[in-house]
Design a protein around this motif. Sequence first.
Motif, PDB file in Angstrom:
ATOM      1  N   ALA A  71       0.748  -1.484  -0.107  1.00  0.00           N
ATOM      2  CA  ALA A  71       0.041  -0.007   0.196  1.00  0.00           C
ATOM      3  C   ALA A  71       0.793   1.064  -0.208  1.00  0.00           C
ATOM      4  CB  ALA A  71      -0.847   0.018   1.991  1.00  0.00           C
ATOM      5  N   ALA A  72       2.510   0.667   0.584  1.00  0.00           N
ATOM      6  CA  ALA A  72       2.745   2.708   1.243  1.00  0.00           C
ATOM      7  C   ALA A  72       3.336   2.533  -0.699  1.00  0.00           C
ATOM      8  CB  ALA A  72       3.661   2.579   2.037  1.00  0.00           C
ATOM      9  N   GLY A  73       3.225   1.444  -1.610  1.00  0.00           N
ATOM     10  CA  GLY A  73       4.014   2.166  -3.598  1.00  0.00           C
ATOM     11  C   GLY A  73       5.548   1.592  -3.038  1.00  0.00           C
ATOM     12  N   ARG A  74       5.801   0.137  -1.465  1.00  0.00           N
ATOM     13  CA  ARG A  74       7.488   0.115  -1.915  1.00  0.00           C
ATOM     14  C   ARG A  74       7.439  -0.606  -2.661  1.00  0.00           C
ATOM     15  NH1 ARG A  74      11.581   1.635   1.092  1.00  0.00           N
ATOM     16  NH2 ARG A  74      13.674  -0.092   1.301  1.00  0.00           N
ATOM     17  N   TYR A  75       6.885  -1.676  -2.295  1.00  0.00           N
ATOM     18  CA  TYR A  75       7.136  -2.844  -2.998  1.00  0.00           C
ATOM     19  C   TYR A  75       6.370  -3.815  -3.745  1.00  0.00           C
ATOM     20  CZ  TYR A  75      11.528  -4.404   0.004  1.00  0.00           C
ATOM     21  OH  TYR A  75      12.420  -3.988   0.824  1.00  0.00           O
ATOM     22  N   LYS A  76       6.472  -4.671  -5.000  1.00  0.00           N
ATOM     23  CA  LYS A  76       5.438  -5.655  -5.580  1.00  0.00           C
ATOM     24  C   LYS A  76       5.475  -6.926  -5.007  1.00  0.00           C
ATOM     25  CE  LYS A  76       3.674  -7.693 -10.316  1.00  0.00           C
ATOM     26  NZ  LYS A  76       4.080  -7.803 -11.107  1.00  0.00           N
ATOM     27  N   VAL A  77       4.547  -7.328  -4.364  1.00  0.00           N
ATOM     28  CA  VAL A  77       4.840  -8.328  -3.712  1.00  0.00           C
ATOM     29  C   VAL A  77       4.242 -10.059  -4.144  1.00  0.00           C
ATOM     30  CG1 VAL A  77       3.678  -9.056  -1.676  1.00  0.00           C
ATOM     31  CG2 VAL A  77       4.098  -6.722  -1.416  1.00  0.00           C
ATOM     32  N   HIS A  78       5.365 -10.203  -4.154  1.00  0.00           N
ATOM     33  CA  HIS A  78       5.084 -12.282  -4.809  1.00  0.00           C
ATOM     34  C   HIS A  78       5.133 -13.805  -3.517  1.00  0.00           C
ATOM     35  CE1 HIS A  78       5.950 -11.050  -8.944  1.00  0.00           C
ATOM     36  NE2 HIS A  78       6.830  -9.780  -8.196  1.00  0.00           N
ATOM     37  N   ALA A  79       4.029 -13.525  -3.613  1.00  0.00           N
ATOM     38  CA  ALA A  79       3.467 -14.529  -2.387  1.00  0.00           C
ATOM     39  C   ALA A  79       3.407 -16.585  -3.471  1.00  0.00           C
ATOM     40  CB  ALA A  79       2.589 -14.192  -1.569  1.00  0.00           C
ATOM     41  N   VAL A  80       5.014 -17.241  -2.663  1.00  0.00           N
ATOM     42  CA  VAL A  80       4.255 -18.501  -2.820  1.00  0.00           C
ATOM     43  C   VAL A  80       3.975 -19.422  -1.745  1.00  0.00           C
ATOM     44  CG1 VAL A  80       6.455 -20.153  -3.523  1.00  0.00           C
ATOM     45  CG2 VAL A  80       6.915 -18.107  -4.425  1.00  0.00           C
ATOM     46  N   VAL A  81       3.416 -19.993  -2.444  1.00  0.00           N
ATOM     47  CA  VAL A  81       2.829 -21.601  -1.363  1.00  0.00           C
ATOM     48  C   VAL A  81       2.932 -23.056  -2.302  1.00  0.00           C
ATOM     49  CG1 VAL A  81       0.115 -20.141  -0.185  1.00  0.00           C
ATOM     50  CG2 VAL A  81       0.133 -21.771  -2.433  1.00  0.00           C
ATOM     51  N   MET A  82       3.587 -24.101  -1.320  1.00  0.00           N
ATOM     52  CA  MET A  82       3.585 -24.989  -2.450  1.00  0.00           C
ATOM     53  C   MET A  82       2.600 -26.711  -2.219  1.00  0.00           C
ATOM     54  SD  MET A  82       7.837 -24.774  -2.287  1.00  0.00           S
ATOM     55  CE  MET A  82       8.729 -23.309  -1.671  1.00  0.00           C
ATOM     56  N   GLY A  83       2.101 -27.005  -2.801  1.00  0.00           N
ATOM     57  CA  GLY A  83       1.899 -28.009  -2.687  1.00  0.00           C
ATOM     58  C   GLY A  83       0.193 -28.092  -2.698  1.00  0.00           C
ATOM     59  N   GLY A  84      -0.411 -26.837  -2.725  1.00  0.00           N
ATOM     60  CA  GLY A  84      -1.708 -26.052  -2.904  1.00  0.00           C
ATOM     61  C   GLY A  84      -2.441 -25.635  -1.396  1.00  0.00           C
ATOM     62  N   HIS A 120       5.033 -33.785   0.154  1.00  0.00           N
ATOM     63  CA  HIS A 120       6.003 -33.246   1.313  1.00  0.00           C
ATOM     64  C   HIS A 120       7.152 -32.980   1.548  1.00  0.00           C
ATOM     65  CE1 HIS A 120       3.468 -37.799   2.102  1.00  0.00           C
ATOM     66  NE2 HIS A 120       4.104 -37.978   1.187  1.00  0.00           N
ATOM     67  N   TYR A 121       7.041 -32.521   1.993  1.00  0.00           N
ATOM     68  CA  TYR A 121       8.307 -31.614   2.896  1.00  0.00           C
ATOM     69  C   TYR A 121       9.069 -32.068   2.254  1.00  0.00           C
ATOM     70  CZ  TYR A 121      11.434 -28.234   5.331  1.00  0.00           C
ATOM     71  OH  TYR A 121      12.399 -27.944   5.398  1.00  0.00           O
ATOM     72  N   THR A 122      10.162 -32.090   1.384  1.00  0.00           N
ATOM     73  CA  THR A 122      11.382 -31.723   1.490  1.00  0.00           C
ATOM     74  C   THR A 122      12.389 -30.361   1.888  1.00  0.00           C
ATOM     75  OG1 THR A 122      11.879 -32.445  -0.681  1.00  0.00           O
ATOM     76  CG2 THR A 122      11.773 -34.187   0.782  1.00  0.00           C
ATOM     77  N   PRO A 123      13.340 -30.285   2.590  1.00  0.00           N
ATOM     78  CA  PRO A 123      14.446 -29.097   2.893  1.00  0.00           C
ATOM     79  C   PRO A 123      15.019 -28.745   1.432  1.00  0.00           C
ATOM     80  CG  PRO A 123      16.025 -30.878   4.005  1.00  0.00           C
ATOM     81  CD  PRO A 123      13.928 -31.308   3.809  1.00  0.00           C
TER      82      PRO A 123
END
Length: 325
Positions: A31-44, A70-73
């Motif tokens: 909202a402050a115009g500082r960033y374009k925000v990308h969000a990532v989710v994994m597995g649905g 399944h989570y793996t690092p």
Amino acid sequence: MENLLLFIETKDKEPKKASLEMLGEARRLKAAGRYKVHAVVMGGISEDAKKKALPYVDILVNIIDPVLDHYTPEGFALALAGYAKEINPQVVLASATQLGRDFLPRVAVLLGSGVASDVTGIRWSEDPITFARPIYGGRVLSEISFTGYPAVVTVRPNTFAGEEPGTENGEYLERQAGIAPEQLKTRVIKTEESGKGKVNLIEADVIVAGGRGLKSAENFRVLEDLANTIGAAVGAARSVVDAKWRDQEDQVGKSGKTVSPKLYIAVGISGAIHHTMGMDTSKLVLAVNTDPNAMIFGYADYGIVGDFAQVVPAMTGEFKKRLGR
């Protein structure tokens, strides 16, 4: 405008509380115009959760590669680093949960960047951006800045305040990471969920923790009664876990979990540094101990010198009366 990359941790395809806090912070920066925000989710992600998240971000990316079921690092690190290389973010942000602490340093290695772990404050307006994290059991705040970007950062839960969502939805994308199974050194054979139905210790707003001063495992029932009354999680000192009174997953401290609740009630805990390193950023600390010289009182905002067997049931009874339970 710089890019900000946010990792959203999910459970049963729903964002975890700590990730929702970060979405609120991302919304404020957007909202402050500082960033374009990308969000990532994994597995649905569920349809309901997707609708909740989209007003906070510009782009929500769901990486649904089969190796991420399944989570793996290695798998999570390769997927997040791969997307980061495409958008070149200034900051890669994730919660300092067990999962975030596990794989975000690997992301930093893949990106050839530095990492700031367990951050409790960020001054976005400074150049370079300054990140604060507690050291020496919370006695000192260390300030960290980066000479190059991207900065890879994990943030302690309960650091950010909530923020109202925007009125416009971001763009939703689905993609695969293109990770071959042979790239992963870890193979998940089976998973077992422990502590099902319990309040998550790391994300809890209120924690009631016990130490050797409780004298026996059976006496933790007194703490559980209080916790159930006020909707708290139950934690434990290392000595309690070593004595097999509580499971490892309940341990708070340097060799356990790091927490930052709004209220931390320490009962029968001496306050040794290996414990206080795990709870030093609690917003409010109440200590109960028979020893008026116990170190925990040096960290407490409020202290009660007395026997837990009398003090805690009295507290529980008063809470039940006031809460109508």
